[in-house]
Design an enzyme around this catalytic site. Structure first.
Site, PDB file in Angstrom:
ATOM      1  N   THR A  70       0.831  -1.195   0.000  1.00  0.00           N
ATOM      2  CA  THR A  70       0.000   0.000   0.000  1.00  0.00           C
ATOM      3  C   THR A  70       0.863   1.240   0.000  1.00  0.00           C
ATOM      4  OG1 THR A  70      -1.798   1.179   1.036  1.00  0.00           O
ATOM      5  CG2 THR A  70      -0.150   0.270   2.492  1.00  0.00           C
ATOM      6  N   ASN A 106     -13.062  13.103  -2.636  1.00  0.00           N
ATOM      7  CA  ASN A 106     -12.285  13.094  -3.871  1.00  0.00           C
ATOM      8  C   ASN A 106     -12.744  14.081  -4.922  1.00  0.00           C
ATOM      9  OD1 ASN A 106     -10.151  11.151  -3.439  1.00  0.00           O
ATOM     10  ND2 ASN A 106     -11.862   9.761  -3.001  1.00  0.00           N
TER      11      ASN A 106
END
Lengths: 474, 474
Positions: free
Chosen positions: A248, A469
């Site tokens: 990640t 976002n």
């Protein structure tokens, strides 16, 4: 439940403590979601010989920690895994080349990681590469000063001209690092590094971007051979652009275990596959994905009994490998729990597939389907979407007439079948809603072909994801 | 602008007309978004010899058209493309087998399509297959009655026992069709079928699920050979589970062109690749994706000059193929414009790639990235996400140092460079916001490798998408 409550209280108390401590740099705005407090530890068993610290050097617009430094008083065996995205951030290229050179030299010299959040130093050309070097140089210099200050100065085992610090960055792509702020921030860390829980906790805060809580876990393990024990500490960050294809977006593991280079490389590769490569938030594989492991061996050197875990003919190796996988899985799950806008933690189990690859492909396809994710957000047992995503993942073996699909309650009550041998089963919608109500949801897709399985962890797709976002840069 | 206003007024007037007409079945609740009225035609040039009709038979909870039937007075050359999802809906399996049998018989016998919306008849086992046959049988029976009623009854050219009607279903997966309602709905269509614009418009309404407006276009074309002219009519539906891997979730094209089976198959495959296979709403490839083309040849038989388009050595074929591709592209774009929750229509152009496959892979990866889609929703020139999605699409040729990225204003003003030869270009944020404000957005990714290119059309990911899909079944 009582335990959680007590942990939460402790976490709150612990945070108040930081706010008054000298190295808590204006974290008064730091508030963690109530339902995440149970994942924030208030103590830990940290690896010997590592020192951590963090501060706000002014990269982020908010006054939160954005610069973390963690070093070992002695050189470490170091291993790392990086993004497979063809667009690689400068620190990925820098670290990869540094580790290659260290391995070629045959002498472990890596001792530290320096991490900034706020700007990813990705797609930044030659300037970006130069900035990595500046960060590593500043960190190496800080470490020299710390060595001198130390009551028990350790003579460096090598006169290597290679950098001793791995560099990691996370944040917005395509902007240059404010390198002056970072370099002076690094030097400001002198005198602020330590090995207490509070130091490590601050270090974890410095990893965060859109994360709502810091991700840090520790574990103390006994070798099955009885040769000794060791400690693991892992830090990670999420929370978007999470579909790791190697690791990640930034995770660091520190251990005082003594382990050979070959054994560490092998264990990390095995563990990453079962942990970070089995999670997804949004299907977006980042340009910066990096996981590093630093093993300084001090759990061995601090005792009379010297030991080192070896790749071949060593029963301790299998234990280490499996333990590291479990440890990284725990860390990876925290990243999913804090996926951008997540309200659900979803475990997708695929069993009896034709191959492990098929099982993982199907699980990831389901996990990344916006239609599946929004259905879970709406607590809707719309299993047709799950089966549809299974079908368009194009596994090499698939038989629509042997597929079974179940909701698996997390309280241990019986599974709720939705589809058995390809035939829809009339089910109690009220019971399905009940199972889909808690934060933790588990589904099982049994392909009925062979014996292979995989588990992938993901979160739902909520209004909050779109909020976050739709305006990340601003 | 004036034109749009006038069209919109016409559309409104036209809708009022339907509400008073005999076959407008309680569509009083049908309201189309103001900004989509310009895509709703008020007239059309429809192919000769086709008759259309639609009604509400009670599948949908709302009282909207959910059953459409369109037939030709003479047998058609028929071609179709279907989903590649391994989970295929019953009508996909039914139609595929019917068309195979028709082709094997060597005599074109297909004359009609019957379409229901509301339930997809997917994952419905043996019952689902039996229901397809019941729908087709009921439709064939209706057609027989229509033939008898006709003033110029056409003697069927074949005594084939095969069904003459293709079946299509769209809606929720995993539920059985209310087949009694559908069968009696089909017989109720007798006397309500016609060839006026109003009939076709109602037929298009019957295709809709979460679509906010009906998608129907027509075109009249002259063959370059001068042999004659023909008409095309296309209907499609969206609006979620749209990432067609063969065709979108239901589209039907009708033409009076005369064309051989081989030529029609070839033209459809070519056209689908450049149209429906180049769009995506959410990356979810449906279980029901189907496109059918029925060509009855009446544009040729109705005149003295008989002609038929052939695959080999026929200049008219290239014209037909290209025209069909352009026509389907227009239809596919309407599906994207009506993507679930869409506020933006986004054109992604990838040029100078190493291969066409690479170009399409990159464009689709960008189009499906939730981070890119939410950035466009937020009108944020967050180009790092675009480059990131380029990198994790893993094209076979890629050079980070030759990539250029531009915003392309739709008003013809100069492109705004964001990245040139892999280096970020400082750009005017205000200008970028201006370009990203309108509904139509275009971006250009120039890979600087070779000469291949592709264009993919998509929409943004909005709060409304989450609203729609968090509670689709309820």
């Amino acid at each position: 439940m009582l335990l959680f409550k007590s942990l939460a209280q402790k976490a709150t108390a612990s945070r108040s403590l930081f706010l008054n401590s000298s190295f808590s740099i204006r974290n008064s705005s730091t508030m963690f979601p109530e339902n995440k407090l149970r994942f924030i530890p208030t103590s830990g068993t940290y690896p010997l010989g590592f020192f951590a610290g963090s501060l706000c050097c002014g990269i982020k617009k908010t006054l939160r920690n954005d610069l973390t430094f963690i070093y070992s008083s002695t050189p470490c065996t170091a291993s790392a895994a990086f993004t497979k995205n063809l667009v690689k951030a400068a620190p990925v290229t820098f670290d990869k080349s540094l580790l290659d050179n260290v391995k070629a030299s045959g002498t472990p010299t890596i001792r530290a990681v320096v991490v900034n959040s706020g700007v990813a130093n990705a797609v930044t050309g030659i300037v970006g590469m130069a900035n990595c070097e500046k960060m590593a140089n500043a960190a190496d210099k800080l470490m020299e000063l710390c060595d001198k200050d130390s009551k028990n100065p350790i003579v460096s085992s090598s006169s290597s001209s290679l950098n001793k610090t791995l560099v990691m960055s996370t944040g917005v792509i395509g902007q240059q690092l404010p390198i002056e702020k970072i370099v002076s921030g690094i030097s400001n860390l002198q005198g602020k590094l330590g090995s207490d829980h509070e130091h490590w906790f601050q270090a974890a805060l410095g990893f965060m971007t859109t994360d709502t809580f810091p991700k840090i876990i520790t574990k103390r393990l006994q070798l099955p051979s009885g040769k000794g024990s060791f400690n693991l500490c892992g830090i990670a960050k999420g929370a978007g652009m999470i579909h790791p294809n190697m690791a990640t977006l930034l995770s660091s593991v520190f251990t005082d275990a003594s382990i050979s280079q070959a054994a560490l490389d092998n264990a990390l590769s095995y563990a990453v596959d079962l942990s970070f490569n089995s999670i997804t938030v949004d299907g977006d594989t980042s340009t910066n994905d990096t996981i590093t492991v630093l093993a300084n061996g001090q759990a061995s050197t601090s005792t009379g009994n010297k030991w080192e875990i070896q790749l071949e003919n060593d029963p301790d190796f299998d234990f280490f490998k499996t333990s590291l996988a479990e440890f990284l899985k725990e860390l990876a799950i925290l990243v999913v729990r804090d996926g951008e806008g997540a309200t659900k933690f979803i475990e997708i189990n695929v069993t009896n597939a034709g191959s492990t690859e098929d099982a993982k492909k199907i699980a990831k396809s389901i996990a990344n389907s916006p239609l599946v994710k929004t259905a879970f957000y709406g607590q809707d047992a719309n299993w047709g979407r799950i089966l549809c995503a299974t079908g368009y993942s194009y596994p090499s073996s698939f038989n629509p007439d042997t597929v079974c699909l179940y909701l698996v309650p997390k309280d241990g009550s019986p599974q709720l079948p939705l589809l058995v041998n390809g035939q829809p089963i009339p089910f109690d919608e009220a019971r399905a809603s009940e199972i889909l109500k808690p934060e933790d949801i588990s589904i099982l897709i049994d392909l009925g072909i062979s014996k292979h399985s995989a588990t992938v962890y993901t979160c739902d797709l909520s209004h909050e994801y779109v909020n976050i976002n739709g305006s990340y840069r601003s």
